[in-house]
Design a protein around this motif. Structure first.
Motif, mmCIF file in Angstrom:
data_model
loop_
_atom_site.group_PDB
_atom_site.id
_atom_site.type_symbol
_atom_site.label_atom_id
_atom_site.label_comp_id
_atom_site.label_asym_id
_atom_site.label_seq_id
_atom_site.Cartn_x
_atom_site.Cartn_y
_atom_site.Cartn_z
ATOM 1 N N GLU A 67 0.841 -1.193 0.000
ATOM 2 C CA GLU A 67 0.000 0.000 0.000
ATOM 3 C C GLU A 67 0.882 1.251 0.000
ATOM 4 N N ASP A 68 0.628 2.138 -0.954
ATOM 5 C CA ASP A 68 1.358 3.402 -1.111
ATOM 6 C C ASP A 68 2.828 3.228 -1.465
ATOM 7 N N GLU A 69 3.239 2.061 -1.955
ATOM 8 C CA GLU A 69 4.625 1.857 -2.364
ATOM 9 C C GLU A 69 4.637 1.341 -3.806
ATOM 10 N N PHE A 70 5.264 2.122 -4.682
ATOM 11 C CA PHE A 70 5.315 1.779 -6.094
ATOM 12 C C PHE A 70 6.726 1.347 -6.476
ATOM 13 N N LYS A 71 6.799 0.468 -7.458
ATOM 14 C CA LYS A 71 8.075 0.033 -8.013
ATOM 15 C C LYS A 71 8.015 0.302 -9.513
ATOM 16 N N LYS A 72 9.047 0.928 -10.060
ATOM 17 C CA LYS A 72 9.090 1.256 -11.478
ATOM 18 C C LYS A 72 10.326 0.592 -12.090
ATOM 19 N N GLU A 73 10.110 -0.156 -13.171
ATOM 20 C CA GLU A 73 11.194 -0.833 -13.878
ATOM 21 C C GLU A 73 11.110 -0.487 -15.361
ATOM 22 N N LEU A 74 12.239 -0.556 -16.020
ATOM 23 C CA LEU A 74 12.295 -0.349 -17.461
ATOM 24 C C LEU A 74 12.933 -1.586 -18.074
ATOM 25 N N THR A 75 12.255 -2.181 -19.032
ATOM 26 C CA THR A 75 12.778 -3.350 -19.725
ATOM 27 C C THR A 75 13.153 -2.928 -21.143
ATOM 28 N N VAL A 76 14.355 -3.310 -21.546
ATOM 29 C CA VAL A 76 14.861 -2.972 -22.877
ATOM 30 C C VAL A 76 15.154 -4.285 -23.598
ATOM 31 N N PHE A 77 14.646 -4.405 -24.819
ATOM 32 C CA PHE A 77 14.817 -5.617 -25.626
ATOM 33 C C PHE A 77 15.632 -5.308 -26.871
ATOM 34 N N TYR A 78 16.581 -6.161 -27.164
ATOM 35 C CA TYR A 78 17.331 -6.129 -28.416
ATOM 36 C C TYR A 78 17.106 -7.504 -29.049
ATOM 37 N N ASN A 79 16.215 -7.596 -30.030
ATOM 38 C CA ASN A 79 15.881 -8.874 -30.662
ATOM 39 C C ASN A 79 16.170 -8.814 -32.158
ATOM 40 N N ASP A 80 16.968 -9.757 -32.646
ATOM 41 C CA ASP A 80 17.239 -9.914 -34.069
ATOM 42 C C ASP A 80 17.436 -11.410 -34.306
ATOM 43 N N PHE A 81 16.353 -12.092 -34.645
ATOM 44 C CA PHE A 81 16.399 -13.542 -34.766
ATOM 45 C C PHE A 81 17.128 -14.023 -36.018
ATOM 46 N N LYS A 82 17.534 -13.087 -36.875
ATOM 47 C CA LYS A 82 18.334 -13.423 -38.061
ATOM 48 C C LYS A 82 19.709 -12.764 -37.960
ATOM 49 N N SER A 83 20.232 -12.677 -36.755
ATOM 50 C CA SER A 83 21.497 -11.973 -36.528
ATOM 51 C C SER A 83 22.656 -12.668 -37.231
ATOM 52 N N GLU A 84 23.688 -11.858 -37.492
ATOM 53 C CA GLU A 84 24.903 -12.379 -38.112
ATOM 54 C C GLU A 84 25.640 -13.274 -37.121
ATOM 55 N N ASP A 85 26.607 -14.048 -37.644
ATOM 56 C CA ASP A 85 27.444 -14.866 -36.771
ATOM 57 C C ASP A 85 28.104 -13.981 -35.735
ATOM 58 N N ARG A 86 28.263 -14.522 -34.532
ATOM 59 C CA ARG A 86 28.904 -13.846 -33.400
ATOM 60 C C ARG A 86 28.086 -12.702 -32.809
ATOM 61 N N LYS A 87 26.891 -12.464 -33.316
ATOM 62 C CA LYS A 87 26.008 -11.450 -32.736
ATOM 63 C C LYS A 87 24.874 -12.179 -32.025
ATOM 64 N N LEU A 88 24.471 -11.654 -30.881
ATOM 65 C CA LEU A 88 23.406 -12.287 -30.108
ATOM 66 C C LEU A 88 22.041 -12.049 -30.738
ATOM 67 N N LYS A 89 21.208 -13.056 -30.717
ATOM 68 C CA LYS A 89 19.856 -12.935 -31.249
ATOM 69 C C LYS A 89 18.956 -12.128 -30.319
ATOM 70 N N THR A 90 19.158 -12.290 -29.017
ATOM 71 C CA THR A 90 18.305 -11.631 -28.034
ATOM 72 C C THR A 90 19.136 -11.135 -26.852
ATOM 73 N N VAL A 91 18.893 -9.887 -26.480
ATOM 74 C CA VAL A 91 19.427 -9.317 -25.242
ATOM 75 C C VAL A 91 18.238 -8.673 -24.544
ATOM 76 N N TYR A 92 18.043 -9.033 -23.296
ATOM 77 C CA TYR A 92 16.913 -8.566 -22.496
ATOM 78 C C TYR A 92 17.502 -7.959 -21.229
ATOM 79 N N LEU A 93 17.272 -6.664 -21.022
ATOM 80 C CA LEU A 93 17.833 -5.975 -19.866
ATOM 81 C C LEU A 93 16.716 -5.370 -19.032
ATOM 82 N N LEU A 94 16.798 -5.537 -17.736
ATOM 83 C CA LEU A 94 15.807 -5.001 -16.811
ATOM 84 C C LEU A 94 16.501 -4.014 -15.886
ATOM 85 N N PHE A 95 15.961 -2.805 -15.802
ATOM 86 C CA PHE A 95 16.528 -1.750 -14.975
ATOM 87 C C PHE A 95 15.525 -1.333 -13.916
ATOM 88 N N ASP A 96 15.987 -1.227 -12.674
ATOM 89 C CA ASP A 96 15.209 -0.664 -11.582
ATOM 90 C C ASP A 96 15.526 0.823 -11.496
#
Length: 104
Positions: A67-96
């Motif tokens: 009650e009366d306490e809020f939590k705020k988060e920001l989620t950032v997605f980097y998705n490229d399912f056809k990425s080149e070799d040595r590049k990540l297909k998915t990066v998911y970052l969560l920030f408080d």
């Protein structure tokens, strides 16, 4: 109400529907991860956006945790399912937020 949450779009992060992966595993592994006892240890959002300014998606989550306490988060997605070799297909970052609610 004991708990509620909602997701909202953000203008704080540029998104690109045609995002092409520019993350490597080494770059991801080099990030500092914060934890609940000391969240300030983690890599800051502004540092991420300096090196990786365009994402595939991003949104806020605002939750009521007590009650009366809020939590705020920001989620950032980097998705490229056809990425080149040595590049990540998915990066998911969560920030408080800091106590001021504006720094992730």
């Amino acid at each position: 109400m004991s708990h509620a949450s909602g997701n909202f779009p953000t203008d704080a992060v540029q998104t690109d529907d045609s995002y092409k992966s520019d993350w490597t595993k080494e770059q991801f592994d080099a990030l500092n991860k914060g934890d609940y006892s000391n969240p300030s240890n983690g890599t800051k959002l502004e540092g991420i956006l300096k090196d990786y300014p365009k994402t595939s998606d991003a949104d806020y989550t605002i939750s009521i945790v007590r009650e009366d306490e809020f939590k705020k988060e920001l989620t950032v997605f980097y998705n490229d399912f056809k990425s080149e070799d040595r590049k990540l297909k998915t990066v998911y970052l969560l920030f408080d937020t800091t106590e001021d609610g504006d720094t992730f």
